[in-house]
Design a protein around this motif. Structure first.
Motif, mmCIF file in Angstrom:
data_model
loop_
_atom_site.group_PDB
_atom_site.id
_atom_site.type_symbol
_atom_site.label_atom_id
_atom_site.label_comp_id
_atom_site.label_asym_id
_atom_site.label_seq_id
_atom_site.Cartn_x
_atom_site.Cartn_y
_atom_site.Cartn_z
ATOM 1 N N THR A 1 -0.962 11.398 -7.027
ATOM 2 C CA THR A 1 -0.258 10.972 -6.823
ATOM 3 C C THR A 1 -0.119 9.433 -5.765
ATOM 4 N N ALA A 2 -0.600 9.464 -4.810
ATOM 5 C CA ALA A 2 -0.546 8.295 -4.244
ATOM 6 C C ALA A 2 -1.637 7.020 -5.224
ATOM 7 N N GLU A 3 -2.459 7.402 -5.656
ATOM 8 C CA GLU A 3 -2.721 6.338 -6.893
ATOM 9 C C GLU A 3 -2.309 6.302 -8.144
ATOM 10 N N VAL B 1 0.864 -1.459 -0.441
ATOM 11 C CA VAL B 1 0.123 -0.177 0.275
ATOM 12 C C VAL B 1 0.062 1.501 0.095
ATOM 13 N N VAL B 2 -0.070 2.109 -0.752
ATOM 14 C CA VAL B 2 1.125 3.608 -0.483
ATOM 15 C C VAL B 2 0.556 4.709 -0.678
ATOM 16 N N MET B 3 0.926 5.497 0.809
ATOM 17 C CA MET B 3 -0.410 6.391 0.973
ATOM 18 C C MET B 3 0.437 8.099 0.945
ATOM 19 N N ASP B 4 -0.752 8.877 0.327
ATOM 20 C CA ASP B 4 -0.319 10.116 0.010
ATOM 21 C C ASP B 4 -0.755 11.445 0.697
ATOM 22 N N VAL B 5 -1.319 12.327 0.833
ATOM 23 C CA VAL B 5 -2.545 13.312 0.748
ATOM 24 C C VAL B 5 -2.900 13.431 -0.208
ATOM 25 N N TYR C 1 -3.603 1.538 -2.854
ATOM 26 C CA TYR C 1 -3.756 3.585 -2.667
ATOM 27 C C TYR C 1 -4.397 3.906 -1.492
ATOM 28 N N THR C 2 -4.345 5.039 -0.821
ATOM 29 C CA THR C 2 -5.160 5.283 0.440
ATOM 30 C C THR C 2 -4.064 7.175 0.790
ATOM 31 N N VAL D 1 -2.279 2.978 6.507
ATOM 32 C CA VAL D 1 -1.777 2.044 6.703
ATOM 33 C C VAL D 1 -1.551 1.097 8.130
ATOM 34 N N PHE D 2 -1.665 2.372 8.837
ATOM 35 C CA PHE D 2 -1.558 1.830 10.477
ATOM 36 C C PHE D 2 -2.157 -0.002 10.226
#
Length: 357
Positions: free
Chosen positions: A51-53, A43-47, A63-64, A70-71
Motif C-alpha cells: 500500500t505504501a509503495e 514520502v508516504v509511510m504505511d506499515v 515510501y517507507t 519520516v521523522f
C-alpha cells in the motif's frame, strides 16, 4: 515574470504522510494535487509495504514502512498524521520533536485529556504548530457566517447536528481506486459494550467534525449533562443534553441509499443559523450557510474552495509564518468536550442496558 521551475519547486512545502489508508488516498492526496503550487508530497509511510509503495508512486514520492524514517527526514517540512487514532498522540509528539514547520493530525489528535496536555506542553516547548483535521472549522461558508452572526453566541438556546450518510466506502470509491483497504466480514456484536464502542466511535470519528463548532456556542461545558444517549441501528447515535443552559441534540445514521445530508443548526432568540455541509470525502466546494432573522435571510456559499482545501491553505500560511496558529489550548478544550460527551453517553447506555435487563 514566471519563476524558474527549480525555484518554484523549492518554494513548495514538502509533505511526509503517516498512514496511507482511505483518508490519505481519497482526501489528502487529491487536495494536495490541487494545491501543487504550495505542496509536494515527499514520502508516504504505511506499515503495509504494498500500500505504501502504490500510494507513494501515485503521488510521485518515496515510501517507507517506518514512521521513524519520516521523522528523521530533514527534507520534510510538514507531517500529516493519518494513522489509526491510538497512534496519534505519540506521533504528534515525535513530529514536534522532529522540528517540522507544521503538523496536520486527523481527528482526534489524542484519545485522553492527559495525552492532549502532553502534546500541548511539547508543542509549546518546540514551537511546532498543530492543526487538527476537522475540516468544517475551516469551511469558507462557516467562516463567512461567523463574521456576520453578531450576538448569536450569547442569544442561542438550541443546537442541532444531524448527519445522514452512506457508508464511507461509497464516498471513497467515488474519489479514487482505494488500495490496501482492510477487508473483513462485519462482526455482529450485541450488548452494552458493543453499543458503547459504536456510539463512542461515532462521537470521536463523526460528531467530532462539528463539536469544535458547537463548542463555540457553549461558554463552558463543565455543566454538560447528557440526558439521552442511544445507539441508532444499523449504525448511528442519538444524543441529547444541556450545557451552558442550552439544549444540544446530536444524531447520525447510515443509509445504503444515496441520500446524504449533513446539517448544523444554531437557534437563537431573534437569529438562527442553518449550515449544510458536504459529506466527508466530497470535495465539491464549501458548505452553504444561511442566517435567518425576522428581517430576512443572508446566505453564504457555496464557495469553490472546500473545507479540505481551506484546511491545507491555512496550514501553508501557518508553516510559512504568515498566520498565527490556533491556540493549542483550544484544541485541548475541543478534545475534552468530545471526551466528556463520550464518557457521559457511555454511562447512559450502560445504565439503560442494566435497567432493561
Amino acid at each position: 515574470m514566471s519563476m524558474p521551475a527549480d525555484r518554484d519547486r523549492a518554494a513548495r512545502l514538502r509533505v511526509g504522510i503517516l498512514g496511507a489508508g482511505p483518508v490519505t488516498q481519497a482526501i489528502h492526496l487529491p487536495t494536495l494535487a490541487r494545491l501543487s503550487d504550495d505542496f509536494e508530497v515527499r514520502v508516504v509511510m504505511d506499515v503495509h509495504a504494498p500500500t505504501a509503495e502504490t500510494v507513494a508512486r501515485r503521488a510521485g514520492a518515496t515510501y517507507t514502512t517506518r514512521a521513524e524514517d519520516v521523522f528523521g527526514d530533514p527534507s520534510v517540512d510538514v507531517i500529516v498524521i493519518c494513522s489509526p487514532s491510538h497512534f496519534h498522540a505519540a506521533q504528534v509528539i515525535a513530529a514536534c520533536r522532529a522540528g517540522v514547520k507544521a503538523i496536520l493530525c486527523e481527528k482526534p489528535f489524542a484519545m485522553t485529556a492527559a495525552e492532549a496536555n502532553e502534546i500541548a506542553a511539547v508543542s509549546e516547548e518546540t514551537g511546532v504548530p498543530i492543526i487538527v483535521g476537522a475540516m468544517h472549522t475551516f469551511d469558507p461558508a462557516w467562516l463567512a457566517a461567523q463574521a456576520e452572526w453578531g450576538a448569536l453566541v450569547e442569544t442561542s438556546h438550541t443546537i442541532r447536528s444531524s448527519v445522514v450518510i452512506p457508508p464511507n466506502a461509497q464516498f471513497e470509491d467515488l474519489s479514487t481506486d482505494i488500495v490496501g483497504r482492510a477487508s473483513s466480514a462485519p462482526v455482529e456484536e450485541t450488548g452494552p459494550d458493543a453499543a458503547v464502542r459504536a456510539v463512542t466511535g461515532g462521537i470521536m470519528g463523526l460528531a467530532i467534525h462539528d463539536l469544535p463548532l458547537i463548542r463555540q456556542f457553549l461558554p463552558t461545558f463543565a455543566d454538560l449533562d447528557v440526558l439521552r444517549a442511544e445507539l441508532a441501528p444499523p449504525w448511528g447515535y442519538v444524543i441529547s443534553g444541556t450545557a451552558s443552559g442550552k439544549v444540544v441534540h446530536l444524531q447520525a445514521t447510515t443509509t445504503e441509499s444515496w441520500a446524504p445530508e449533513w446539517t448544523l443548526e444554531i437557534i437563537g432568540d431573534d437569529l438562527s443559523l442553518h449550515v449544510t455541509f458536504t459529506p466527508s470525502y466530497v470535495q465539491g466546494g464549501s458548505a452553504v450557510a444561511t442566517l435567518h432573522s425576522s428581517t430576512g435571510s443572508r446566505t453564504f456559499g457555496p464557495f469553490a474552495v472546500s473545507g479540505y482545501d481551506a484546511e491545507w491553505m491555512a496550514l501553508a500560511r501557518i508553516a510559512r509564518g504568515q498566520d498565527t496558529p490556533p491556540p493549542t489550548v483550544e484544541l485541548i478544550d475541543d478534545l475534552r468536550f468530545a471526551i466528556a460527551l463520550a464518557d457521559q453517553s457511555s454511562s447512559h447506555i450502560r445504565s439503560n442496558w442494566k435497567s432493561a435487563a
